[in-house]
Scaffold this active site. Structure first.
Site, PDB file in Angstrom:
ATOM      1  N   LYS A   1       0.861  -1.191   0.000  1.00 53.70           N
ATOM      2  CA  LYS A   1       0.000   0.000   0.000  1.00 53.70           C
ATOM      3  C   LYS A   1       0.893   1.235   0.000  1.00 53.70           C
ATOM      4  O   LYS A   1       1.503   1.574   1.005  1.00 53.70           O
ATOM      5  CB  LYS A   1      -0.922   0.046   1.223  1.00 53.70           C
TER       6      LYS A   1
ATOM      7  N   ILE B   1       2.144   6.526  13.544  1.00 51.92           N
ATOM      8  CA  ILE B   1       1.451   5.395  12.896  1.00 51.92           C
ATOM      9  C   ILE B   1       2.230   4.101  13.137  1.00 51.92           C
ATOM     10  O   ILE B   1       1.636   3.037  13.350  1.00 51.92           O
ATOM     11  CB  ILE B   1       1.277   5.666  11.382  1.00 51.92           C
TER      12      ILE B   1
ATOM     13  N   CYS C   1      13.847  11.111   5.736  1.00 54.88           N
ATOM     14  CA  CYS C   1      13.846  10.644   7.131  1.00 54.88           C
ATOM     15  C   CYS C   1      15.158  10.951   7.831  1.00 54.88           C
ATOM     16  O   CYS C   1      15.180  11.255   9.013  1.00 54.88           O
ATOM     17  CB  CYS C   1      13.541   9.156   7.188  1.00 54.88           C
TER      18      CYS C   1
ATOM     19  N   GLU D   1      10.448  16.234  14.345  1.00 49.93           N
ATOM     20  CA  GLU D   1      10.772  16.098  12.924  1.00 49.93           C
ATOM     21  C   GLU D   1       9.895  17.074  12.140  1.00 49.93           C
ATOM     22  O   GLU D   1       8.673  16.978  12.177  1.00 49.93           O
ATOM     23  CB  GLU D   1      10.471  14.655  12.487  1.00 49.93           C
TER      24      GLU D   1
HETATM   25  P1  NAD Z   1       2.619   8.261   7.674  1.00 50.96           P
HETATM   26  O1  NAD Z   1       2.969   7.498   8.893  1.00 50.96           O
HETATM   27  O2  NAD Z   1       1.580   9.292   7.763  1.00 50.96           O
HETATM   28  O3  NAD Z   1       2.169   7.285   6.503  1.00 50.96           O
HETATM   29  C1  NAD Z   1       2.998   6.227   6.046  1.00 50.96           C
HETATM   30  C2  NAD Z   1       2.136   5.190   5.360  1.00 50.96           C
HETATM   31  O4  NAD Z   1       1.279   4.601   6.348  1.00 50.96           O
HETATM   32  C3  NAD Z   1       1.216   5.746   4.289  1.00 50.96           C
HETATM   33  O5  NAD Z   1       1.101   4.804   3.236  1.00 50.96           O
HETATM   34  C4  NAD Z   1      -0.104   5.883   5.016  1.00 50.96           C
HETATM   35  O6  NAD Z   1      -1.229   5.848   4.163  1.00 50.96           O
HETATM   36  C5  NAD Z   1      -0.064   4.655   5.916  1.00 50.96           C
HETATM   37  N1  NAD Z   1      -0.930   4.744   7.101  1.00 50.96           N
HETATM   38  C6  NAD Z   1      -1.348   5.843   7.757  1.00 50.96           C
HETATM   39  N2  NAD Z   1      -2.162   5.498   8.777  1.00 50.96           N
HETATM   40  C7  NAD Z   1      -2.231   4.149   8.793  1.00 50.96           C
HETATM   41  C8  NAD Z   1      -2.901   3.194   9.610  1.00 50.96           C
HETATM   42  N3  NAD Z   1      -3.653   3.575  10.636  1.00 50.96           N
HETATM   43  N4  NAD Z   1      -2.753   1.895   9.322  1.00 50.96           N
HETATM   44  C9  NAD Z   1      -1.967   1.486   8.296  1.00 50.96           C
HETATM   45  N5  NAD Z   1      -1.328   2.345   7.474  1.00 50.96           N
HETATM   46  C10 NAD Z   1      -1.440   3.663   7.715  1.00 50.96           C
HETATM   47  O7  NAD Z   1       4.005   8.873   7.128  1.00 50.96           O
HETATM   48  P2  NAD Z   1       4.234   9.778   5.853  1.00 50.96           P
HETATM   49  O8  NAD Z   1       3.808  11.162   6.173  1.00 50.96           O
HETATM   50  O9  NAD Z   1       3.700   9.107   4.639  1.00 50.96           O
HETATM   51  O10 NAD Z   1       5.834   9.703   5.723  1.00 50.96           O
HETATM   52  C11 NAD Z   1       6.686  10.531   6.396  1.00 50.96           C
HETATM   53  C12 NAD Z   1       7.292   9.799   7.586  1.00 50.96           C
HETATM   54  O11 NAD Z   1       7.997   8.641   7.141  1.00 50.96           O
HETATM   55  C13 NAD Z   1       8.342  10.639   8.290  1.00 50.96           C
HETATM   56  O12 NAD Z   1       8.161  10.525   9.676  1.00 50.96           O
HETATM   57  C14 NAD Z   1       9.660  10.014   7.856  1.00 50.96           C
HETATM   58  O13 NAD Z   1      10.725  10.207   8.750  1.00 50.96           O
HETATM   59  C15 NAD Z   1       9.274   8.573   7.751  1.00 50.96           C
HETATM   60  N6  NAD Z   1      10.238   7.872   6.893  1.00 50.96           N
HETATM   61  C16 NAD Z   1      11.122   7.003   7.488  1.00 50.96           C
HETATM   62  C17 NAD Z   1      12.096   6.353   6.711  1.00 50.96           C
HETATM   63  C18 NAD Z   1      13.102   5.413   7.314  1.00 50.96           C
HETATM   64  O14 NAD Z   1      13.767   4.695   6.571  1.00 50.96           O
HETATM   65  N7  NAD Z   1      13.229   5.374   8.623  1.00 50.96           N
HETATM   66  C19 NAD Z   1      12.132   6.588   5.317  1.00 50.96           C
HETATM   67  C20 NAD Z   1      11.221   7.476   4.776  1.00 50.96           C
HETATM   68  C21 NAD Z   1      10.266   8.099   5.569  1.00 50.96           C
END
Ligand code: NAD
Length: 519
Positions: free
Chosen positions: A217, A274, A326, A422
């Site tokens: 997803k 999340i 990230c 962040e």
């Molecule tokens: P997010 O947590 O809002 O969403 C991530 C994914 O989870 C999306 O596909 C979203 O639709 C899904 N999601 C949201 N709520 C959910 C639920 N209740 N159940 C299941 N899936 C759900 O994050 P974002 O805004 O898309 O991404 C940014 C974040 O990702 C930042 O905090 C960033 O640091 C992190 N990130 C981490 C890495 C790493 O390697 N550590 C890499 C890239 C991004």
């Protein structure tokens, strides 16, 4: 041209933008237009599936705010269909389960080649949703996806267990014991929007290398490139059900996917909030889980740093991809001895960056992904000026796009939330230090533990800092850039498990032991 003005009672150095960023119309290639129309639905079991009763997700181009299409969100039947198809594809008698490692190697290499052949299309699809400059999406994201597939294509035929001598533990009888490394099963892969294709492949490639099946997803804000990836995978010979993609919001589709009883493993990259919710759900059923979560990475500029390299490196470590990375080095600590020169030079470099549409080849910094993200970042910047900090940012022309100029903030109070949260935008804070042990203490007591950057010419300083900083990755004299062979992940609340590298395979494997009596 440099101007100094006062805005909201705030001291700001403004540099006039070299060109206006207003972008009234968007040029989209015919092949991408055609794909956006074709990809209305989910890609399940080797074909497009339309959900007529689902929610519609608009596709908004971030440099103009223009709606360029829509995708239908998966309904519950589609989520079930996707998981059931991946369960069938993982069945021990399936074509996939009997394919053998060398064929999985060939498929991974073939997918890498297919992405290379369609690199322009992938870059455009990513830029249209994310806003990042085309040069960056092509040379960074698309190339990294290709490299990652090729890296994991080398593994399938080398994954094996051990033969273990157990006779001595079993008296006079003779036994034979061995272990096998087996795929964990059906994987739910949940991906964020900030590097959609690359992170999708970080999960897909190791899962496929070991023989899992995947229901992915993508983020509701950046699904197109991943839908195209699924279509291409099917075209080059992935059996139906091995890689399904369903699109939609997290609270609906993401939630249904992680709660589905057919899932054996969840691999999630996204926010801490999340990630923690998913951790609770997975622990109820002891579902295998890996989490790659947010970061707040300190950058330590030592007094012996080479500023010719450190200035652009630190700036791009914070501002590349508009800070939506990230491991962005957004909290900079500079040693008192070089602070004045460093701050002057980093301001000049940052304010000189060309901000514009990602589709424009001169652009170095694109918009942020959405209005919501723009407002969130602006609220952090507002907090900074309200607290009396100094802001240095470029003055941009008015635009309907979601632009936030690269922003350097100094003189922030120690209790500012900008220093610990962040921001995920092109915002860098700079603090001056005298003793690096204070920074080590602050870093190691933070809930974040994803990465840190060190700029120094002293081997001794580098080794001491790399050892003492308790974070997943320490980048030395380079902005953050994980290659496929180096594991990436976080300490503390920044995650569980690792993506990439040989360690990236471990989360997709179970160990089975076989004990067999011979005589
Ligand atoms: P997010 O947590 O809002 O969403 C991530 C994914 O989870 C999306 O596909 C979203 O639709 C899904 N999601 C949201 N709520 C959910 C639920 N209740 N159940 C299941 N899936 C759900 O994050 P974002 O805004 O898309 O991404 C940014 C974040 O990702 C930042 O905090 C960033 O640091 C992190 N990130 C981490 C890495 C790493 O390697 N550590 C890499 C890239 C991004």
């Amino acid at each position: 041209m440099k101007q100094v003005t006062v805005l909201h009672g705030l001291f700001i150095e403004e540099y006039q933008c070299k060109r206006p960023v207003m972008n009234q119309s968007i040029n989209i290639s015919e092949s991408v237009k055609e794909f956006i129309i074709r990809s209305k639905g989910q890609f399940i079991d080797g074909e497009w599936v339309k959900c007529l009763n689902g929610f519609e997700l608009p596709i908004i181009e971030p440099s103009s705010g223009i709606n360029i299409g829509k995708l239908s969100e998966a309904d519950i039947e589609s989520v079930n269909k996707a998981v059931e198809s991946s369960v069938q594809a993982f069945n021990p008698d399936s074509e996939w389960s009997n394919l053998g490692p060398s064929k999985r190697e060939r498929l991974l290499n073939a997918l890498a080649t297919a992405i290379e052949e369609n690199a322009d299309q992938f870059a455009e699809l990513i830029t249209l949703e994310l806003g990042a400059p085309l040069s960056a999406t092509k040379h960074f994201e698309v190339n990294k996806a290709v490299e990652t597939l090729r890296y994991y294509a080398g593994f399938p035929s080398k994954i094996h267990g051990d033969v273990i001598d157990i006779n001595q533990d079993m008296g006079d009888q003779h036994f034979f014991g061995y272990t096998c490394k087996e795929p964990v099963g059906v994987v739910a892969a949940i991906v964020p929007w900030n590097a959609p294709l690359m992170i999708a492949v970080w999960k897909l490639a190791p899962a496929i290398a070991v023989g899992c099946t995947v229901v992915m997803k993508p983020s509701e804000e950046a699904s197109l490139a991943i839908l195209r990836l699924a279509e291409l995978a099917h075209e080059i010979g992935f059996p139906p059900g091995v890689f399904n993609v369903i699109v939609g919001r997290g609270e609906t589709v993401g939630n249904s996917l992680v709660s589905h009883p057919g899932i054996n493993k969840i691999t999630f990259t996204g926010s801490m909030k999340i990630g923690k919710e998913i951790h609770k759900k997975a622990s109820d059923k002891l579902i295998r889980l890996s989490l790659e979560l947010g970061g707040k990475s300190p950058v330590i500029v030592m007094p012996d740093a080479d500023l010719e390299e450190a200035v652009p490196g630190v700036a791009m470590g914070a501002f590349a991809n508009s800070g939506q990375v990230c491991v962005a080095g957004s909290r900079v600590f500079v040693h008192k001895k070089i602070a004045d020169e460093f701050i002057e030079r980093i301001k000049e470099f940052s304010l000189g960056l060309t901000v514009g549409s990602g589709l424009d080849e001169e652009t170095q910094i694109g918009p942020v992904i959405s209005k919501k993200q723009q407002q969130k970042i602006e609220s952090y910047i507002d907090d900074a000026w309200k607290s009396g900090a100094k802001l240095h940012q470029k003055n941009l022309s008015k635009s309907n796009g979601f632009f936030v100029p690269p922003t350097v903030i100094t003189n922030l109070p120690r209790d500012s939330k900008l220093l610990n949260e962040e921001i995920f935008g092109p915002v860098m804070t700079i603090e001056v230090f005298e003793d690096e042990n204070d920074i080590i203490l602050q870093t190691n007591s933070s809930s974040h533990g994803l990465a840190a950057m060190v700029w120094s010419e002293s081997h001794r300083n580098i080794q001491i800092l790399a050892k003492k900083l308790r974070v997943g990755t320490v980048f030395v004299n380079t902005p953050a850039f994980p290659p496929p062979s180096i594991p990436t992940g976080g300490f503390r609340e920044s995650g569980i498990g690792r993506d990439l590298g040989a360690s990236g395979l471990e989360g997709f494997l179970e160990t089975k032991s076989v004990i067999s009596k011979i005589s």
